[in-house]
Design a protein around this motif. Structure first.
Motif, short mmCIF file in Angstrom:
data_model
loop_
_atom_site.label_atom_id
_atom_site.label_comp_id
_atom_site.label_asym_id
_atom_site.label_seq_id
_atom_site.Cartn_x
_atom_site.Cartn_y
_atom_site.Cartn_z
N PRO A 28 0.82 -1.23 0.00
CA PRO A 28 0.00 0.00 0.00
C PRO A 28 0.85 1.27 0.00
O PRO A 28 0.33 2.37 -0.18
N LEU A 29 2.17 1.13 0.20
CA LEU A 29 3.05 2.32 0.19
C LEU A 29 3.59 2.62 -1.22
O LEU A 29 4.56 3.34 -1.37
N ARG A 30 2.94 2.04 -2.23
CA ARG A 30 3.50 2.10 -3.58
C ARG A 30 3.65 3.52 -4.14
O ARG A 30 4.43 3.72 -5.06
N SER A 31 2.92 4.49 -3.57
CA SER A 31 3.01 5.84 -4.16
C SER A 31 4.18 6.64 -3.56
O SER A 31 4.46 7.76 -3.99
N ARG A 32 4.87 6.08 -2.57
CA ARG A 32 5.99 6.82 -1.95
C ARG A 32 7.14 7.02 -2.96
O ARG A 32 7.45 6.09 -3.72
N SER A 53 9.63 -7.32 4.00
CA SER A 53 8.19 -7.24 4.26
C SER A 53 7.93 -6.79 5.70
O SER A 53 6.94 -6.11 5.95
N ALA A 54 8.83 -7.09 6.63
CA ALA A 54 8.66 -6.60 8.01
C ALA A 54 8.81 -5.07 8.06
O ALA A 54 8.10 -4.39 8.82
N VAL A 55 9.73 -4.52 7.27
CA VAL A 55 9.91 -3.05 7.22
C VAL A 55 8.62 -2.40 6.71
O VAL A 55 8.13 -1.42 7.28
N VAL A 56 8.06 -2.98 5.65
CA VAL A 56 6.81 -2.43 5.09
C VAL A 56 5.71 -2.49 6.15
O VAL A 56 4.99 -1.50 6.37
#
Ligand SMILES: Cc1cc2nc3c(=O)[nH]c(=O)nc-3n(C[C@H](O)[C@H](O)[C@H](O)COP(=O)(O)OP(=O)(O)OC[C@H]3O[C@@H](n4cnc5c(N)ncnc54)[C@H](O)[C@@H]3O)c2cc1C
Length: 385
Positions: free
Chosen positions: A26-30, A291-294
């Motif tokens: 979900p952070l793809r727009s960063r 994936s843990a960072v995300v």
């Protein structure tokens, strides 16, 4: 000065993996800036890992084996992996695949240059690249610096895992393509723990690699000699031509790499302690870490909420490093005993740090009691477990 949500210093395995996980979340727009000094157009290493699950990089797995072989002095066993597969990804395929996918995202930028400095700040951190400054809300640092790395060796173990691999072609049939040689300890062990592995691509084509774990690396000429000897005497191959070579060194240490190196700076990859101290495997650990960072960014608004290895596994890693440091010559027989007495899935779960405490107990009798006791006493004396 340009600003980004995320700056990743180093576009190798860890840096590209993290960026890839970010753009598939979900952070793809960063906005993301990846700074890498090299073109990453060389097939400089090969990653292998075992898994019973799908990974984000399955489409570039170039080989996968359902059987592996473990060999030692007077020991030879072929193991069926059941639900697991031993998978291989070529470095060049990973770099191309990840860079192409990331380049297709308008919010991701690549910058080829040398990171000279990373400076923490309260609201953002800055990265100096060839004299030019960039700022990021979060900076992820994967720049492991050998010359600066000086763990306290009175308290922690530190070995260097030295890889030399040749992709060879033989005029005669020499390999069984369906079985990967996972560990072959038929090598002199006096310099330290030394094993070979063979990744067969066909009956006449394979990657054969020497892996030596010592306090300080030996000369590459000595590594070449050992590999040549293994090909001739271990595998009985007299004639071959070398198509490609890979070499490199990875740190094996139980030194606790700090994950937070500033309010806005987090370490990843080798620098973030993602190389498993007792085996050197890192690729899947870096995927799990990404994936843990995300997850942490999404849930907590910062990246630092990632899990550490459970305490008991840090302890096992230290015991193995203690034995590797002081009795490297015994490791071959320890691993062959492990594979003799335990199902492969249990060993994989143990090495993946997901086995139950009961499964951990079942592994302990495979360690020679005297070495285990010595390791415990020494560990207790120096710190720390
Ligand atoms: C030969 C070899 C084989 C291996 N095989 C396996 C395996 O089979 N399975 C496994 O799980 N692990 C394996 N490993 C261990 C580990 O997975 C790799 O070392 C992995 O590449 C580590 O990832 P990283 O991102 O920390 O480092 P790297 O992949 O080395 O990435 C760091 C990046 O930073 C760049 N960089 C460095 N300094 C700067 C700077 N100042 N400015 C800009 N960029 C910079 C480098 O060019 C590099 O691209 C192997 C290691 C080696 C060396």
């Amino acid at each position: 000065m340009k600003s980004y949500d995320v700056i990743i210093a180093g576009g190798g395995a860890a840096g590209l993996s993290l960026a890839f996980h970010l753009v598939h979340s979900p952070l793809r727009s960063r906005s993301i800036l990846i700074v890498e000094k090299d073109a990453k157009d060389q097939n400089d290493r090969t990653w292998c890992f075992w898994t019973d699950k799908a990974t984000l990089f399955d489409s570039i797995v170039s080989r996968s084996w359902s059987q592996i072989q473990v060999l030692g002095e007077r020991f030879e066993k072929t193991l069926d992996l059941h639900t697991y597969r031993y998978k291989m990804i070529r470095g060049i395929d990973f770099y191309r695949f990840a860079r192409q996918a990331l380049s297709a995202c308008p919010q991701v930028e690549f910058l080829q240059g040398n990171v000279e400095m990373i400076e923490d700040g309260e609201q953002e951190a800055s990265v100096l690249v060839d004299g030019q400054q960039y700022t990021g809300t979060w900076v992820f640092d994967s720049l492991f610096n050998w010359s600066a790395f000086k763990p306290d060796q009175d308290r922690y173990y530190y070995l260097q895992q030295q890889f030399l691999g040749w992709e060879i072609e033989t005029p005669e049939q020499a390999f069984k393509p369906q079985v990967a040689t996972f560990l072959d300890f038929r090598a002199p062990q006096e310099k330290g723990m030394h094993f070979f592995y063979v990744l067969p691509f066909s009956e006449r084509h394979a990657l054969v690699e020497s892996v030596l774990c010592t306090a300080a690396p030996i000369s590459w000429e000595a590594c070449e000699q050992a590999l040549r000897k293994y090909l001739a005497t271990g595998l009985g191959i007299k004639e071959y031509c070398i198509g490609r070579e890979e070499r490199g060194i990875s740190p094996l240490t139980d030194w606790p790499f700090p994950r937070q190196s500033g309010r806005r700076v987090m370490t990843i990859g080798t620098l973030g302690g993602r190389v498993k101290p007792s085996t050197g495997y890192a690729f899947l650990r870096m995927q799990e870490d990404s994936s843990a960072v995300v997850r942490s960014l999404l849930k907590m608004g910062h990246p630092f909420g990632v899990p550490d290895s459970p305490r008991r596994y840090r302890f096992f890693d230290s015991v193995m490093l203690e034995i590797m440091t002081h009795h490297g010559e015994r490791i071959g027989s320890i691993f062959t005993t492990l594979f003799k007495r335990n199902p492969t899935e249990r060993i994989f779960r143990f090495l993946d740090e997901v086995a139950s405490p009961w499964e951990n107990c079942l592994m302990i009798p495979s360690l020679p009691p005297q070495l285990l006791l010595q390791a415990l006493l020494r560990l207790d004396a120096v710190r720390r477990v």
